[in-house]
Design an enzyme around this catalytic site. Structure first.
Site, PDB file in Angstrom:
ATOM      1  N   GLY A 267       0.578  -1.183   0.019  1.00 30.74           N
ATOM      2  CA  GLY A 267       0.002  -0.021   0.072  1.00 30.74           C
ATOM      3  C   GLY A 267       0.743   1.292  -0.024  1.00 30.74           C
ATOM      4  N   CYS A 385       1.816   0.596  13.265  1.00 26.22           N
ATOM      5  CA  CYS A 385       0.550   0.864  13.481  1.00 26.22           C
ATOM      6  C   CYS A 385       0.180   0.289  14.829  1.00 26.22           C
ATOM      7  CB  CYS A 385      -0.348   0.030  12.449  1.00 26.22           C
ATOM      8  SG  CYS A 385       0.099  -1.755  12.535  1.00 26.22           S
TER       9      CYS A 385
END
Length: 449
Positions: A267, A385
């Site tokens: 991504g 994250c």
């Protein structure tokens, strides 16, 4: 009768929850597979998803409510326990399902999947719950244990967050992760512009809203993104807003050579490559099948000519690439994922403080090994994250102690998020914008030490 329940969303929810708890299956992947395999209607897919995520998100709360009604939990088989939790979840958290329907469906599943004894046991529990009511959470006197059960969060994580951000912020974070996530997409700047995409998505029946987190993101409601023409053409990429911020914070030169050291599924690689003309992103992953995934995603995003994917452990980067090879480096490090609790609620039950400390060591090692491949004057962007300091600023601090040729500068984003903060690193908590939790640090390689 078994065939009657073959595609029943409540039965599938019970089976899927057993897989998640016993086999460690990821809920989002298992849900996608189940919906496709059984060809569920939109309505049944929605109910299945709601029950599965809801039971996992509220697992500790539901177990607390159920505990007084089961004399010996060890004798209850896993699927019967999950069946009772699904019934409780529907009764407590879903307003549009009558109690009688919940009881009838639950008892029918017990009858079909089990035997007369199990049906009788389940029926008895449901009626006892109905007669006696739920235990009161306010009977829990320890404030951290109360918050743990109320928000269904392991106590170690409540304690760790409370120590870092205080009780009020911890409660806000943990309340927010039990809310449904936004559907967000990134506009692929290589082949699309925002105005055109917003118009097309409106026409396709979506409600479209610009993201407050980054100008590259749109929040969508009212449809199934993979079914859109824009998705099929690679004009939009499904990605959380916070996940876009690491690249958003980098000042990318159109002809740069950039290392994406932990790149799968690609991504951020495709986001980097979309900014380029003749530049290149070298994308590493330790697993061969994930390297193929990066290549597939680069092709779908029309940036394959700007991406070179390699199977390599980032900790061996300095053995393969000469010193000062790259203009910029992105290390989106392997982490505990505790910023993703809204999308992967099972993560909070699987991880421990020890896991976080072990990951910290790996993160420092990766930074240490890629550092010498960066040109003097270049920037190393570190992101995770997760929302625990152990894997965020503490990792950066340990790296900087070993590498005086680097300095940390304030991380800036296009939307100037938290611009008045005192910290150099940027931490996005799940309650800040109802996006995923993320951390980003910007490290500059100095010309002089």
């Amino acid at each position: 009768m078994v065939n009657k329940l073959k595609n029943d969303p409540r039965t599938l929810a019970v089976e899927l929850l057993v897989k998640v708890e016993k086999n460690g299956a990821y809920s989002n992947l298992a849900l996608d597979q189940t919906i496709k395999k059984h060809g569920l209607s939109k309505r049944d897919a929605h109910l299945l998803t709601n029950i599965v995520y809801g039971v996992i998100q509220h697992k500790l709360t539901l177990e607390y409510y159920l505990r007084p009604f089961i004399k010996d939990p060890k004798k209850v088989t896993p699927w019967v326990k999950q069946l009772l939790l699904t019934a409780l979840y529907q009764q407590i958290y879903l307003d549009n399902i009558p109690k009688r329907a919940i009881f009838n469906e639950t008892i029918e599943i017990a009858k079909v999947k089990g035997h007369a004894g199990i049906r009788k046991f389940v029926t008895g529990i449901l009626h006892a719950l109905d007669r006696q009511g739920l235990p009161d959470l306010k009977e829990i006197k320890d404030p951290l244990k109360y918050l743990s059960i109320k928000t269904s969060t392991p106590k170690w994580l409540v304690e760790a967050l409370q120590a870092e951000v205080g009780l009020k912020k911890t409660e806000q974070i943990l309340d927010s992760v039990n809310q449904p996530p936004h559907q967000t997409v990134r506009i692929n700047k290589k082949v699309a512009n925002k105005e055109e995409i917003m118009t097309r998505l409106h026409q396709a029946g979506f409600e479209v809203e610009e993201s407050p987190v980054t100008p590259e993101a749109l929040r969508l409601t009212g449809g199934f993104i993979p079914a859109t023409e824009a998705f099929a053409k690679g004009q939009i990429i499904v990605q959380d807003e916070s996940a876009m911020l690491a690249v958003d914070s980098m000042e990318i030169l159109p002809n740069a050579l950039i290392l994406d050291a932990c790149a799968a599924p690609g991504g951020k690689t495709t986001q980097l490559a979309a900014e380029m003309t003749t530049g290149k992103v070298v994308s590493l992953d330790i697993h061969a099948h994930k390297v193929k995934l990066i290549e597939q995603n680069a092709k779908r995003a029309h940036v394959a000519e700007n991406v070179e994917a390699k199977q390599l452990d980032a900790r061996k980067a300095a053995e393969v690439f000469a010193p000062e090879t790259f203009d910029q480096i992105l290390v989106d490090a392997p982490c505990s994922g505790l910023g993703l609790l809204r999308r992967k609620p099972e993560v909070k039950y699987e991880k421990s403080l020890t896991d976080s400390k072990n990951l910290h060591r790996i993160q420092v090692e990766i930074l240490d090994k890629v550092a010498q491949t960066l040109k003097v004057g270049g920037t190393l962007t570190y992101s995770t994250c997760t929302i625990l300091t152990t894997e965020n600023q503490a990792t950066v601090d340990e790296f900087l102690e070993k590498h005086p040729e680097f300095e940390q500068v304030k991380t800036k984003t296009k939307n100037n998020l938290k611009k008045d903060r005192n910290e150099l690193g940027l931490t996005i908590y799940p309650d800040d914008h109802l996006s995923d939790g993320f951390f980003i640090a910007t490290l500059k390689k100095r010309t002089e030490v």
